[in-house]
Design a protein around this motif. Structure first.
Motif, short mmCIF file in Angstrom:
data_model
loop_
_atom_site.label_atom_id
_atom_site.label_comp_id
_atom_site.label_asym_id
_atom_site.label_seq_id
_atom_site.Cartn_x
_atom_site.Cartn_y
_atom_site.Cartn_z
N GLU A 306 -22.01 -40.06 -75.54
CA GLU A 306 -21.60 -39.49 -75.77
C GLU A 306 -21.00 -38.75 -74.53
N PRO A 307 -20.03 -37.79 -74.69
CA PRO A 307 -19.86 -37.05 -73.51
C PRO A 307 -20.70 -36.20 -72.91
N GLU A 308 -21.59 -35.77 -72.91
CA GLU A 308 -22.17 -34.51 -72.87
C GLU A 308 -23.09 -35.47 -71.69
N GLU A 309 -22.71 -36.90 -72.19
CA GLU A 309 -24.24 -37.00 -71.05
C GLU A 309 -24.30 -37.68 -69.61
N LEU A 310 -22.79 -37.80 -69.54
CA LEU A 310 -22.67 -37.70 -67.79
C LEU A 310 -23.20 -36.54 -66.96
N PRO A 311 -22.80 -35.19 -67.46
CA PRO A 311 -23.47 -34.31 -67.18
C PRO A 311 -24.80 -33.46 -66.30
N LYS A 312 -25.83 -34.12 -68.22
CA LYS A 312 -26.89 -33.89 -67.65
C LYS A 312 -26.96 -34.99 -66.92
N ARG A 313 -26.85 -36.17 -67.10
CA ARG A 313 -27.46 -37.52 -66.20
C ARG A 313 -27.25 -37.08 -64.20
N LEU A 314 -26.13 -36.28 -64.44
CA LEU A 314 -26.04 -36.09 -63.37
C LEU A 314 -26.63 -34.97 -62.36
N LEU A 315 -27.26 -34.33 -63.35
CA LEU A 315 -28.09 -32.93 -63.09
C LEU A 315 -29.78 -33.92 -62.88
N LYS A 316 -30.01 -34.06 -63.66
CA LYS A 316 -31.15 -34.80 -63.49
C LYS A 316 -31.21 -35.52 -62.87
N LYS A 361 -24.05 -20.64 -63.05
CA LYS A 361 -24.57 -19.63 -61.43
C LYS A 361 -25.03 -18.99 -61.57
N ASP A 362 -23.73 -17.82 -62.82
CA ASP A 362 -24.16 -17.00 -63.00
C ASP A 362 -25.25 -17.05 -63.88
N ALA A 363 -25.52 -18.01 -64.61
CA ALA A 363 -26.47 -18.16 -66.15
C ALA A 363 -28.01 -18.29 -65.46
N GLY A 364 -28.11 -18.66 -64.05
CA GLY A 364 -29.58 -19.14 -63.32
C GLY A 364 -29.33 -20.29 -62.07
N GLY A 365 -28.18 -21.06 -62.88
CA GLY A 365 -28.02 -22.33 -62.04
C GLY A 365 -29.40 -23.38 -62.95
N ASP A 366 -28.90 -24.58 -62.38
CA ASP A 366 -29.58 -25.40 -62.46
C ASP A 366 -29.49 -26.11 -64.37
N GLN A 367 -28.55 -25.86 -64.58
CA GLN A 367 -27.81 -25.85 -66.18
C GLN A 367 -26.39 -26.53 -66.17
N VAL A 368 -25.27 -26.75 -67.03
CA VAL A 368 -24.30 -27.18 -67.43
C VAL A 368 -23.77 -26.16 -68.47
N ALA A 369 -22.68 -25.48 -67.99
CA ALA A 369 -21.84 -25.13 -68.68
C ALA A 369 -19.85 -25.78 -68.54
N TYR A 370 -19.61 -25.33 -70.39
CA TYR A 370 -18.09 -25.88 -70.16
C TYR A 370 -17.60 -24.62 -70.39
N TYR A 371 -16.20 -25.57 -70.14
CA TYR A 371 -15.19 -24.35 -70.21
C TYR A 371 -14.77 -23.69 -71.57
N THR A 372 -14.47 -22.78 -71.73
CA THR A 372 -13.40 -22.27 -73.09
C THR A 372 -12.58 -21.21 -72.75
N PRO A 373 -11.79 -20.84 -73.32
CA PRO A 373 -10.76 -20.00 -72.36
C PRO A 373 -11.31 -18.32 -72.28
N SER A 374 -12.06 -18.49 -72.73
CA SER A 374 -12.65 -16.69 -73.18
C SER A 374 -12.94 -16.25 -71.42
N MET A 375 -13.92 -17.89 -70.36
CA MET A 375 -13.79 -18.36 -69.48
C MET A 375 -13.23 -17.50 -68.40
N THR A 376 -11.75 -17.18 -68.07
CA THR A 376 -10.78 -16.96 -67.74
C THR A 376 -10.62 -15.86 -67.98
N VAL A 377 -10.81 -15.33 -69.40
CA VAL A 377 -10.38 -14.30 -68.97
C VAL A 377 -11.81 -13.14 -68.17
N ALA A 378 -13.06 -14.10 -68.73
CA ALA A 378 -13.87 -13.10 -67.94
C ALA A 378 -13.93 -13.39 -66.70
N ARG A 379 -13.02 -14.20 -66.20
CA ARG A 379 -12.90 -14.42 -64.72
C ARG A 379 -12.21 -13.35 -63.59
#
Length: 627
Positions: A306-316, A361-379
């Motif tokens: 599963e592609p989500e496994e890599l970021p989870k593994r790196l975070l841990k 980071k804005d959500a408090g850190g210690d987590q993974v966030a996946y990009y969505t186009p709406s994030m660019t708008v928010a940025r």
């Protein structure tokens, strides 16, 4: 008639005499004529001889001149020969002492000239070159010695074809022993070439060092941002599979640097780089893009899990304890992920991954966030908000509201907490939860915090009572705001008594800045200012901080207050905080009181002070002044 006798001679005798005389006269005349003619001829011959002598003299003089010229020419030739011999000797010495190897092949293909450097540089047998062999024999020897083993196919084909061209040529190649050489070939008029060989190993090493500095991070040895962008561009030109780009940052790393020093921070970065590299697979590129930020360019293969496994593994992996100089440090990380395709440019992908990282980071850190186009708008909205924040700071469009702190038993107002408010002309009311993080991230919190301190002190000095005023401090003000000097100056200008000013410090500020914060807080207490630990229980600080730091007041985080009567664990924690504050001789304020049930529960627990919408909303300065 003839006389018969002359001078007494007979006539016949006289005639004979006359005849003889005439004959003699005639002969004498003839002789004279002959003599004259002879003399004339002699004179002519003498003149001709004289002329010849003159011509011969001229010729001799000319010959003498030519002889002189020939002698001068001969002397000049001797001199030129000596000079030529000197020059030849100098040229020979020069050829033998220059750094370059030189090889000359004449029109017949024979090695006519060489120097000792070419023998040494190319490991050629001296006896082979001394025999003036065909150039093809030299190439044959080099083939047997695997001289061209490290060269590309194009150069190998060129050597097989004879290694000589009719135009100037230049190339570089690597020898079997690792030496890098630069080869120049210059055709000669009429055939043949002159070829020079230069050892450029040191130059290549220097270039490699420069390229490494340009493409690799000096501290961790990882590829840098430029190298990552090149890797992404390479994949984009020949896409295979799908990729994900992970932007990774260590949470609160700046605070760690300030507390423990850059040496400790560097060791943490090196260890983080090692951990990320240990999780690398296949064509993955792990890079350090700057500061505490890393990136992982992951090529998704068909056999991947599963592609989500890599970021989870790196975070841990990154959250495992770090041990530096015998001290164990707990550090979390945040990861932003973007799924990539060949349409997006490398710079766009990296920017999108950074946007997702900011969301994590804005959500408090210690987590993974996946990009969505709406994030660019928010940025983009955040960027625009930052620009408006700068303009508002210069235009003084910020105000302070004051929320009362109430004594539970008497209901009396004992003080106020000053709270920044911002009404944007276009957006209207903007929540402090929105603009304060931006101000802290951009450093604008330093001038903004100074303004808030000035306004609060001057406002409190005008109150007709002795109520205290609390002002929140940001970590950036401790680092760059010269807070001790600022407090002294503002108190002196406003005339506010130091004991009426309380400075609120969030629990999170204590986590990594123990040295700096402790020194600053001690100086503030010496001035007489009260210090409050805000949002206690919401962060990661240990109870030892209450003993180490000179706090006068503790504020219980509102999350515990909202759970009162609903969660027995929260009830127990609040009771423990109240008891702890009492034993440490600290005043305790419960924040976020919004219901009568919460207030009654706190009253039963003997909480001395409360703050919240139930007991008093933030109000304008003139309202606070009149209460």
């Amino acid at each position: 008639h003839w006389p018969t006798r002359t001078n007494g001679l007979p006539a016949d005798e006289t005639s004979e005499v006359l005849l003889v005389t005439a004959a003699v006269a005639a002969g004498a005349g003839l002789a004279c004529a002959v003599l004259v003619r002879w003399i004339a001829r002699q004179r002519t011959a003498q003149a001709s001889l004289h002329l010849q002598i003159q011509e011969l003299s001229g010729a001799i003089r000319r010959l003498e001149g030519r002889n002189t010229d020939l002698q001068a020419t001969a002397d000049a030739l001797v001199s030129e020969r000596a000079l030529l011999e000197q020059r030849t000797d100098a040229l020979s010495k020069t050829l033998q002492h220059i750094d370059q190897g030189i090889l000359m092949v004449d029109r017949s293909g024979t090695v006519a000239v060489y120097n000792k450097q070419v023998v040494t540089m190319l490991d050629l047998p001296e006896e082979l070159l001394a025999s003036q062999p065909p150039f093809s024999a030299v190439l044959e020897h080099q083939w047997r010695s695997a001289e061209f083993a490290r060269t590309d196919r194009t150069l190998q084909d060129f050597v097989r074809a004879g290694g000589i061209m009719d135009r100037p040529q230049h190339y570089e190649r690597e020898r079997p022993n690792g030496m890098a050489i630069e080869v120049h070939s210059q055709p000669l008029e009429g055939g043949g070439i002159v070829r020079t060989f230069t050892d450029i190993t040191q130059r290549k090493l220097a270039q490699m060092a420069i390229e490494r500095a340009a493409l690799f991070d000096e501290l961790t040895g990882l590829p840098n941002r430029l190298a990552l962008l090149r890797a992404l561009e390479t994949w984009r030109n020949a896409p295979e599979g799908t990729i994900s780009l992970l932007s990774i940052s260590l949470d609160r790393f700046r605070l760690l640097n300030n507390a423990r020093g850059h040496e400790t921070g560097d060791q943490v970065l090196v260890e983080a780089a090692r951990r990320l590299s240990s999780e690398r697979a296949g064509d993955d590129v792990v890079s350090r893009v700057g500061g505490d930020e890393f990136a992982v360019f992951h090529v998704q293969r068909g056999d991947d899990s599963e592609p989500e496994e890599l970021p989870k593994r790196l975070l841990k992996r990154l959250e495992e304890p770090y041990v530096v100089d015998g001290v164990t440090l707990s550090i979390t990380a945040s990861i932003g992920v973007v799924w990539a395709d060949a349409e997006a440019s490398p710079a766009t992908l990296l920017r999108q991954a950074d946007v997702a990282l900011s969301r994590a980071k804005d959500a408090g850190g210690d987590q993974v966030a996946y990009y969505t186009p709406s994030m660019t708008v928010a940025r983009e909205e955040r960027f625009q908000l930052e620009q408006s924040l700068r303009e508002a700071l210069g235009a003084n469009t910020f105000t302070l509201a004051y929320q009362p702190i109430i004594a539970v038993e008497s209901g009396e107002i004992v003080g106020y907490e000053s709270l920044l408010r911002w009404v944007d002309p276009v957006r209207g009311n903007i929540s402090p939860a929105t603009f304060i993080p931006i101000a802290e991230a951009t450093g604008l919190i330093v001038p903004l915090g100074r303004k808030a301190l000035v306004w609060a002190c001057f406002e409190a000095a005008s109150w007709p009572n002795e109520r205290s005023v609390a002002v929140n401090l940001s970590p950036a003000q401790f680092e760059r705001g010269k807070i001790v000097e600022t407090v002294r100056e503002v108190l002196a200008r406003s005339g506010l008594a130091p004991q009426r000013l309380e400075l609120e410090i969030t629990e999170g500020m204590l986590l990594e800045q123990t040295g700096l914060v402790l020194e600053t807080m001690t100086a503030l207490r010496e001035i007489g200012v009260g210090l409050t630990i805000d949002d206690f229980g919401a962060g990661h600080a240990g109870l030892s901080y209450l003993r180490r730091f000179p706090f006068k007041k503790m504020k219980i985080d509102g999350s515990f207050v909202r759970s009162l009567g609903k969660d027995s664990a929260s009830d127990a924690i609040v009771e423990a905080m109240l008891l702890l504050g009492k034993r440490l001789n600290m005043r305790v304020v419960a924040e976020g009181v919004e219901t009568e049930e919460q207030l009654e529960q706190l009253r039963r627990m003997r909480c001395p002070y409360v703050q919240g919408y139930l007991t008093g909303r933030p109000m304008a300065p003139e309202l606070a002044r009149g209460l």
